[in-house]
Design an enzyme around this catalytic site. Structure first.
Site, PDB file in Angstrom:
ATOM      1  N   GLY A  30       0.892  -1.196  -0.409  1.00  0.00           N
ATOM      2  CA  GLY A  30       0.286   0.076  -0.057  1.00  0.00           C
ATOM      3  C   GLY A  30       0.807   1.349   0.258  1.00  0.00           C
ATOM      4  O   GLY A  30       2.431   1.148  -0.234  1.00  0.00           O
ATOM      5  N   MET A  32       2.198   3.213   2.363  1.00  0.00           N
ATOM      6  CA  MET A  32       3.024   2.702   3.650  1.00  0.00           C
ATOM      7  C   MET A  32       4.019   1.997   3.263  1.00  0.00           C
ATOM      8  O   MET A  32       5.645   2.303   3.469  1.00  0.00           O
ATOM      9  CB  MET A  32       2.453   2.769   4.809  1.00  0.00           C
ATOM     10  CG  MET A  32       1.302   3.842   5.592  1.00  0.00           C
ATOM     11  SD  MET A  32       1.844   5.719   5.110  1.00  0.00           S
ATOM     12  CE  MET A  32       0.351   5.900   5.635  1.00  0.00           C
ATOM     13  N   GLY A  33       3.725   1.480   2.216  1.00  0.00           N
ATOM     14  CA  GLY A  33       5.002  -0.645   2.565  1.00  0.00           C
ATOM     15  C   GLY A  33       4.406  -1.444   1.939  1.00  0.00           C
ATOM     16  O   GLY A  33       2.965  -1.936   1.692  1.00  0.00           O
ATOM     17  N   VAL A  35       4.194  -5.597   2.880  1.00  0.00           N
ATOM     18  CA  VAL A  35       4.063  -7.057   3.771  1.00  0.00           C
ATOM     19  C   VAL A  35       4.215  -8.307   2.870  1.00  0.00           C
ATOM     20  O   VAL A  35       4.015  -8.498   2.384  1.00  0.00           O
ATOM     21  CB  VAL A  35       2.472  -6.574   4.446  1.00  0.00           C
ATOM     22  CG1 VAL A  35       2.771  -8.133   5.604  1.00  0.00           C
ATOM     23  CG2 VAL A  35       2.305  -5.457   5.176  1.00  0.00           C
ATOM     24  N   LYS A  51       6.334  -6.233   7.620  1.00  0.00           N
ATOM     25  CA  LYS A  51       5.562  -4.464   6.620  1.00  0.00           C
ATOM     26  C   LYS A  51       7.323  -4.371   7.051  1.00  0.00           C
ATOM     27  O   LYS A  51       7.719  -3.227   7.362  1.00  0.00           O
ATOM     28  CB  LYS A  51       4.949  -4.098   7.567  1.00  0.00           C
ATOM     29  CG  LYS A  51       4.447  -2.443   6.956  1.00  0.00           C
ATOM     30  CD  LYS A  51       3.411  -2.523   7.421  1.00  0.00           C
ATOM     31  CE  LYS A  51       2.281  -1.028   6.114  1.00  0.00           C
ATOM     32  NZ  LYS A  51       0.943  -1.122   6.091  1.00  0.00           N
ATOM     33  N   ASP A 163      -4.844   6.819  10.109  1.00  0.00           N
ATOM     34  CA  ASP A 163      -4.947   5.876   9.351  1.00  0.00           C
ATOM     35  C   ASP A 163      -5.595   4.353   8.910  1.00  0.00           C
ATOM     36  O   ASP A 163      -5.667   3.665   8.639  1.00  0.00           O
ATOM     37  CB  ASP A 163      -3.552   5.547   8.153  1.00  0.00           C
ATOM     38  CG  ASP A 163      -4.020   5.160   6.521  1.00  0.00           C
ATOM     39  OD1 ASP A 163      -5.084   5.589   6.394  1.00  0.00           O
ATOM     40  OD2 ASP A 163      -2.441   4.495   6.108  1.00  0.00           O
TER      41      ASP A 163
END
Length: 556
Positions: A30, A32-33, A35, A51, A163
């Site tokens: 996503g 943010m990063g 996984v 993550k 978030d």
């Protein structure tokens, strides 16, 4: 070692991270990063999730050192939060090739574990399921919002998620506990924001614009009520299967306009029916002004459960209740406004006969000749309910169109026929308030409260009218009733304390502020008590509370 086209650059399946965790499978990614599923080689290849944040820590040595410290603080804080059953456990953290990563518990594969995003994609959820899941989400977020801890001599009071969205909420099928919730990514948005801002790689919004609060879109300081707004978007989506806004473009400017200026799509225009009481709670969460939202996740949880009970009870009756276009009362604001705003509180309705008793009675009637009974004329009480129904319905319709005089007339007719009609009293009180007839509104809400003494709507709406009349004695009485119904509400005690200040009863004001602080040590409550001490002529205590308030602000 093989690479995965979906994974992050520099990370590949089979790679070992932190000298310990072997990446075995790409799971998801996503803003943010990314996984990965991984095996902990030091713990018998226990399955974990890792993550990795997109943003690497490279650049000026001093800046990077500071950011590593901040990331470690956020990671440790996430680990502390993970002690709560509704929040995912973070077990380790570190840097791999200057990329920050978090090691978390592995929640399992589908169908045992699914993101709420995948569940919503299959269509709207039943109201009962929505409330059952939402109360768990509220439980986890309330824990985060009220946590107090110290990390490296830095005092931390309350953590905002920043978030909240369906992909950060996972549903776990547990044979013993049923369907349970796990909240993901605490601290990740804040950590990424800190890194971006310090490195100068991004100076704008960090989060998910589809679910962000108006104040988050504007780049303002956030508090718990920002998460309440985001959860409101999620609740709307759970109940209807779609988002509450339709921006012109799926861009940041489009969502900025939607969250700050557009009204949610009315529930009654959608194919999926949603109980009116639940509609009101969700719309309160989506208020543009954070002061108009529920005061806390605990308050929101209470409202959702009360609204579901209301919907269950109303399913056994005929009449429609609160107007679809009229917001019910909300939970208390953090400080008494100069002009009161509409507040949402749980709705309470007259109890109905227990289902087993109704079934038993019906069977008995049939056994002794139910056909004769059913063929008899409608009893007087039923005739009264049926006859007031059209007046209430028409009054509600007029209210929604802004015809408050017409609403007062129609609802007055309903009251003339059935003086004990709770809904006619409540709705006429709302209409009178809109007309500026605050005394008339007080009379209707008072009559309603006598009929239903545990219905918080009447006390919160009557408080609004009393505020308009500058009747602070009436305000303290209304808030006392609300405290009776919600004894753990710090905000109601704080508001009553402010009313006592207006009455110059500083002793009672200080007692209320002290109770509020004991329940929830917020900066505002210290400042309010400081003002009361000052007015009472105790400058030393006033200064002490003022300093405590400043300290609370600094640690937030």
């Amino acid at each position: 070692m093989t690479t995965d086209s979906e994974s992050l650059p520099g990370f590949a399946i089979g790679q070992q991270v932190g000298g310990r965790y072997r990446l075995t499978r790409w799971l998801d990614g996503g803003s943010m990063g990314g996984v990965f599923e991984a095996a902990d080689t030091r713990l018998a290849n226990k399955v974990v999730a890792i993550k990795v944040l997109h943003q690497g820590l490279v650049g000026d040595t001093q800046v990077v050192k500071m950011l590593r410290q901040r990331f470690e603080e956020e990671a440790r804080l996430s680990a502390i939060l993970g002690n709560h059953s509704r929040i995912i456990q973070v077990t380790d953290y570190g840097l791999e090739a200057n990329q920050p990563y978090l090691v978390m518990e592995f929640l399992g594969n589908s169908p045992r574990s699914r993101s709420l995003k995948d569940v919503i994609a299959q269509g709207p959820l039943a109201a009962e399921r929505v409330v059952r899941l939402a109360t768990q989400i509220c439980d986890g977020l309330q824990h985060a919002h009220t946590i107090e801890t110290t990390i490296d001599q830095r005092r931390i009071t309350g953590i905002v998620h920043r978030d909240i969205k369906p992909s950060n909420i996972f549903l776990i099928a547990d044979e013993a506990l049923g369907e349970t919730v796990k909240i993901l990514d605490f601290g990740v948005a804040k950590a990424k924001s800190d890194i971006n801002l310090a490195l100068g790689t991004h100076m704008g919004f960090v989060g998910t614009s589809t679910y962000a609060s108006p104040e988050q879109m504007r780049g303002e300081e956030l508090d718990a009520r920002s998460d309440i707004y985001s959860l409101g978007v999620v609740l709307y989506q759970m109940l209807t299967g779609q988002l509450p806004f339709q921006p012109r473009t799926n861009t940041f400017p489009g969502w900025y306009q939607a969250h700050n200026y557009d009204e949610p799509i009315p529930f009654d225009t959608l194919p999926q029916p949603v109980p009116t009481a639940l509609q009101a709670v969700v719309l309160a969460c989506l208020a543009k002004n954070r002061e108009d939202r529920p005061a806390s996740m605990q308050v929101l949880s209470d409202q959702l459960q009360a609204a579901l009970k209301t919907a269950t009870r109303r399913s056994t009756t005929v009449l429609r209740t609160v107007p679809a276009g009229v917001r019910a009362n909300r939970a208390p604001t953090e400080a008494m406004p100069a002009v009161a705003s509409s507040r949402l509180v749980p709705w309470r309705w007259p109890a109905v006969l227990p289902r087993d008793l109704l079934i038993g009675t019906t069977i008995a009637l049939v056994a002794i000749g139910g056909f004769w009974y059913l063929s008899q004329p409608t009893p007087p009480a039923s005739r009264a309910a049926a006859s007031v129904g059209p007046y209430i319905k028409r009054g509600v319709s007029r209210f929604n169109r802004g015809d408050y005089n017409g609403a007062v007339r129609d609802l007055g007719q309903a009251i003339a026929i059935e003086p004990d009609s709770v809904e006619a009293r409540y709705n006429r009180g709302l209409a009178r308030y809109q007309l500026g007839d605050y005394q008339g509104a007080v009379e209707d809400f008072t009559a309603g409260s006598r009929l239903e003494p545990d219905d918080a709507r009447f006390y919160t709406e009557r408080e609004r009218a009393h505020l308009k009349l500058r009747d602070f004695g009436g305000v303290t009485g209304d808030l006392s009733e609300l405290i009776r119904l919600y004894p753990k509400s710090a905000a109601y005690r704080d508001q009553r304390g402010l009313a006592y200040v207006e009455l110059k009863d500083y002793g009672r004001a200080i007692a209320d502020f002290s109770d509020a602080i004991a329940l929830e040590p917020k900066a505002d409550y210290f400042f309010h008590r400081s003002r009361a001490y000052q007015n009472q002529g105790n400058p030393q205590k006033a200064k002490e509370d003022f300093d405590r308030g400043r300290a609370a602000v600094a640690t937030h």
